[in-house]
Structures are given as C-alpha cells and as structure tokens.
Design a protein around this motif. Structure first.
Motif, short mmCIF file in Angstrom:
data_model
loop_
_atom_site.label_atom_id
_atom_site.label_comp_id
_atom_site.label_asym_id
_atom_site.label_seq_id
_atom_site.Cartn_x
_atom_site.Cartn_y
_atom_site.Cartn_z
N ALA A 1 1.17 -1.34 0.27
CA ALA A 1 0.03 0.21 -0.01
C ALA A 1 0.64 1.44 -0.24
CB ALA A 1 -0.62 -0.21 1.03
N GLY A 2 0.98 2.45 -0.83
CA GLY A 2 1.61 3.44 -0.76
C GLY A 2 1.75 4.08 0.53
N VAL A 3 0.86 4.51 1.26
CA VAL A 3 1.32 5.29 2.80
C VAL A 3 2.22 4.02 3.25
CG1 VAL A 3 -0.56 6.47 2.83
CG2 VAL A 3 -0.61 4.45 3.99
N ILE B 1 -6.69 3.82 -5.24
CA ILE B 1 -5.44 5.12 -4.85
C ILE B 1 -5.74 6.24 -4.59
CG2 ILE B 1 -4.20 6.93 -6.83
CD1 ILE B 1 -4.61 5.15 -9.41
N THR B 2 -5.24 6.41 -3.03
CA THR B 2 -5.56 6.78 -2.48
C THR B 2 -4.71 6.96 -1.47
OG1 THR B 2 -7.70 7.63 -0.55
CG2 THR B 2 -6.95 5.64 -0.83
N HIS C 1 -3.29 10.85 5.44
CA HIS C 1 -4.85 10.35 5.23
C HIS C 1 -4.50 9.51 4.00
CE1 HIS C 1 -8.65 11.84 3.16
NE2 HIS C 1 -8.28 12.04 2.05
N HIS C 2 -5.83 8.42 4.41
CA HIS C 2 -5.89 7.01 3.68
C HIS C 2 -7.29 7.26 3.76
CE1 HIS C 2 -5.11 3.42 1.56
NE2 HIS C 2 -5.89 2.80 2.36
N GLY D 1 -6.90 -1.37 9.69
CA GLY D 1 -7.81 -0.04 9.06
C GLY D 1 -6.80 1.14 8.24
N MET D 2 -5.28 0.48 8.28
CA MET D 2 -4.53 0.62 7.32
C MET D 2 -3.87 2.08 8.98
SD MET D 2 -3.71 -0.22 4.68
CE MET D 2 -3.49 1.31 3.84
#
Length: 475
Positions: free
Chosen positions: A188-190, A216-217, A230-231, A419-420
């Motif tokens: 995941a990006g973050v 994409i976020t 922010h996700h 929850g990321m």
C-alpha cells in the motif's frame, strides 16, 4: 498536443506545497487531488476542450494553494506532462514524431519562477510517456529549509534516482508526487512510504491523487519519527494536509545538530550507532516462562520445517513459501536460499490465521525487480491460499521480533495495523553481519502485516551495473 493534454488529466499526480517558517522547522503541505477525468479517456480531445478540461484541475490547485499560502511564502511542486523535441539523427532513442513526452515534476519558487524539473525514470502503465534518455538526479534549495530532492511514484522502489539521492548525495528531504495504486499486504502506498522514510531517515512529502475506485489514495507527511496520514477509500473529496516539520538538511542546520535529529535506524550509517544486541528490548521477559519451551534465540539457525507445515501461496504475484503460526506464542523460522526468516511472537488470541512467509527472487509482474522478503501476514480465510490476499482488517494483537538474513543492505521494515494504521518498530537495525531485525510490542491495533522488505538493486538487471549519472542541482 491532444494526447499530451489527455495524459495530463489521466496521469496527474498530487500537489506538493513547501511553506517557509522560522529555522529550524518549516510548514509542509500536500494536497490529495481528486482528478477531474475525461469521461472517455480513449478519445483524444481537440485543443479547446482539452484546455478547458485542464483548467478545471488547475482551478482546484489554485484554490488549495491560496489556502496553504495563508500561513507563509511557499514553493510549489506540481506534477504534469511535458514535451521535449529531439533530433533523430543525433539521438537514436528519439521517436518518429521527433519528441519525447515526459511525466514531469515542476518546482516553482516563492517568486513563481520555475527552479527545477524532474522527468520520471521508472514508468508504470504509462504508455503516453517516455523515460528520459538518462536518469536524472534533481535537487533544489529553499531559503527556509535547505536542500530537497524530488522523484515520482514508482521511482521509490528503485535505486535510481531514489536511493542515489538519499544515500549517495545525502538528500534528507524528499518531495514526492505520486499516483499510487495500493497493493496489500506489502505495498500500500502509505505503508511503503512509511518504511522508506523510517529506513532512510528522511522527510517524505507524498501527495497522491484521489481515485478510490482504482484503489488510488493515501497522502502523507512523514518524518523519520512521526507522520500525518490521509487514507480514505470511501470519501469523494480532495484533502489538504498541513504540518510543521523539522529541517533535516545537515548543511542548513549544521552538523552538530544532525545526530540529535536522527532516528534509531537510517542513513548515513556513520552518523549513528545502533544499540548493542544484548541491550535491545524485545518485550518483558515475563511474556515467556522457562517451562513454555519457547526461548529467545540470539542466533537462530534456519532449519527446514516439516513438509506438513510449510506451504506455498501467491502474494503480490510472487510465490512465497510460508509456515503457519501455531498457538498463542512461538518461535518459528523458514528459509528460501540464503534468506532465512525467524519470528518470535506472542499474540492475544488464535482465532485469526497468520503465517510467516519468505520470498527470494525476481519479481516480474508490473515491473522487474529483485526481492528478499520476510513477511508476517494475516490470512483472509482458513485456506492456505488466503495467506497473501488483500485485507485492511485484523483484530489480533501481536508482539513480535522478526529477523531475516539478507544479501542486500537495503531492507525496509514496515508494520501495518487494522484499518491502515501505520507503526514503526520499537527497535530495528543490523546485528551480526547480514542479519536485520525489528521488534514491536504493545500495538493498540490488530496486526495486518509486519515485513522486512529487502531490495537487491544489483540483481534487477545486470545492465544497470553501468550507470550514467546526470546530476542537476538548482539554487
């Protein structure tokens, strides 16, 4: 012209703003932009409607820039397409139409002057764009925080330009527009951006676009110690993040202040000293009683598990070898070639299924790069094939010490919770030569993934051993 403008709408990354402040900190802002897309992306627009479409996105950028500028002078880093003419007689890579089309980051000073440009090197599903003839290493200097480097999206997974800027050129502040499609459980990006920031000891200002329907976020302001994240996979609006962060440019703040700002692990190696292994805190010794038969092994040997317990499963398109966790506490290991993964764990319950996996090989789907990975993952179901599938959710609290032997020195530790939520290790670093470890206790969220993500850049492609460096510094 129409193709380039369509590419602007489709490939537009987020907007980064760098705001001036009193030394030794500054205010940084990233804007996650919900791109106004052409509803029929495969049909090129004529010039007039293409310009009008482009202006819809620029108006949003202008609004967010005005909001951020209310707190001080600013530098702006925006991602956009650019076109550059080339001569086919002098440049064998020049295309038949006599031009390159680049995915470009453009840096504007507080006076509105273009002070730097960077053309993306490592493309990802970007048929409209060309890679530059030679990799560019672009930096620029601000009057309020010193030196910054810039690269884009998929670049972060490769040595050039990302690691060269950080490790070889000493850049400690990175501006990073991206259009990252999240891929769990490892990328995941973050998630990976947190690992990169922590492992390399840099501030990373990451501005994603917002296209939740494509996964994409996720935009962030990361320092080696803390983060603003922010996700949001459900909302439909852009988001501006603003945070004051410390200046990390050693030339700007002075070498004397640099060691006090460094995290526990990171570059440059000579600037810090890791704790000695015998002094490292793993977790309270009361977690394991002697009669449990589970003891911390300072130097665990990898032994092949019984064939009845190991299994294979596809994770992120790669064939991992895994071993399931048994019971509420344990001491397990698994290996693939020279990569040995060892896990000491204590978990709150045994209802959710977890497995320790290893991968040592060339990843060849959606990019080619060599990996050495140790990963503790939560499985999404009861079958072994679910270990490695995507999930953001977990209830089980896990204390752990994860160790791996690696043939690369470039290992990025990462912790992802329910929850990321993102974590950083209590301790991490090298011990006894080629062994890298991280430990974490007391998490408040269930564990989704704990990973040591090793990148062996030299094995990506032998031709990359011979690199041509084009270093561009803007003052």
């Amino acid at each position: 012209m129409a193709l380039g403008l369509a590419g602007f709408v489709l490939c537009l990354s987020g907007l980064n703003l760098i705001l001036a402040a009193d030394h030794p900190s500054y205010v940084a802002a990233v804007y996650e932009h919900r791109v106004r897309l052409n509803p029929n992306t495969r049909v090129p627009l004529d010039r007039r409607p293409a310009l009008e479409h482009m202006k819809q996105n620029l108006r949003v950028f202008e609004e967010q820039t005005v909001l951020a500028a209310q707190q001080n002078r600013l530098f702006v880093v925006a991602n956009m397409p650019s076109r550059q003419s080339c001569d086919r007689t002098a440049d064998p890579r020049c295309l038949a139409d006599g031009q390159y089309q680049f995915n470009t980051n453009v840096v504007f000073s507080d006076q509105g002057v273009i002070v730097a440009r960077y053309h993306k090197q490592n493309l990802y599903f970007e048929a409209a764009f060309d890679a530059p003839p030679e990799c560019e290493y672009v930096t620029f200097t601000t009057p309020f925080a010193g030196l910054f480097g810039v690269f884009t999206c998929f670049d972060i997974l490769f040595r050039d330009p990302a690691l060269t800027l950080v490790k070889d050129m000493g850049v400690r502040q990175i501006v990073y527009p991206t259009a990252w499609m999240n891929q769990l459980p490892l990328l995941a990006g973050v998630q990976f951006q947190r690992s990169f920031s922590h492992a390399t000891g840099v501030t990373l200002l990451a501005a994603n676009i917002r296209a939740a329907q494509y996964g994409i976020t996720g935009s962030v302001i990361f320092t080696p110690w803390d983060s603003l994240i922010h996700h949001d996979m459900k909302g439909d609006l852009g988001k501006l993040l603003v945070r004051r962060v410390p200046v990390l440019d050693p030339a700007f703040i002075g070498d004397a202040a640099w060691p006090t700002l460094m995290p526990i692990s990171g570059y440059p190696k000579e600037k810090l000293r890791s704790e000695e292994p015998e002094k490292m805190h793993v977790w309270p010794t009361s977690s394991f009683e002697p009669d449990d038969g589970v003891k911390y092994q300072k130097d665990p040997e990898c032994a092949q598990e019984a064939t009845s317990t190991t299994f294979t499963s596809i994770m992120m398109y790669d064939n991992f070898t895994l071993v399931p966790l048994r019971g509420s506490k344990g001491n397990i290991s698994i290996f693939s070639g020279s990569v040995c993964c060892h896990l000491l764990f204590l978990r709150s319950d045994t209802h959710e299924i977890y497995a320790l996996g290893v991968f040592n090989g060339l990843h060849v789907v959606h990019g080619t790069y060599y990996l050495e990975v140790c990963a503790l993952v939560k499985c999404t179901g009861e079958h072994h094939s679910s270990c490695g599938e995507e999930t953001e959710h977990a209830r089980t609290l896990v204390d752990f010490r994860l160790t791996g032997t690696f043939t690369t020195r470039h290992v990025f530790p990462g912790i992802l919770g329910n929850g990321m939520t993102l974590g950083i290790p209590d301790h991490s670093g090298w011990e006894r030569g080629n062994r890298f470890y991280m430990s974490r206790t007391g998490m408040s969220a269930g564990l989704v993934t704990a990973v040591l993500y090793g990148r062996h850049y030299e094995k990506d492609n032998d031709s990359k051993f011979h690199r041509t460096l084009i270093i561009v510094h803007y003052k």
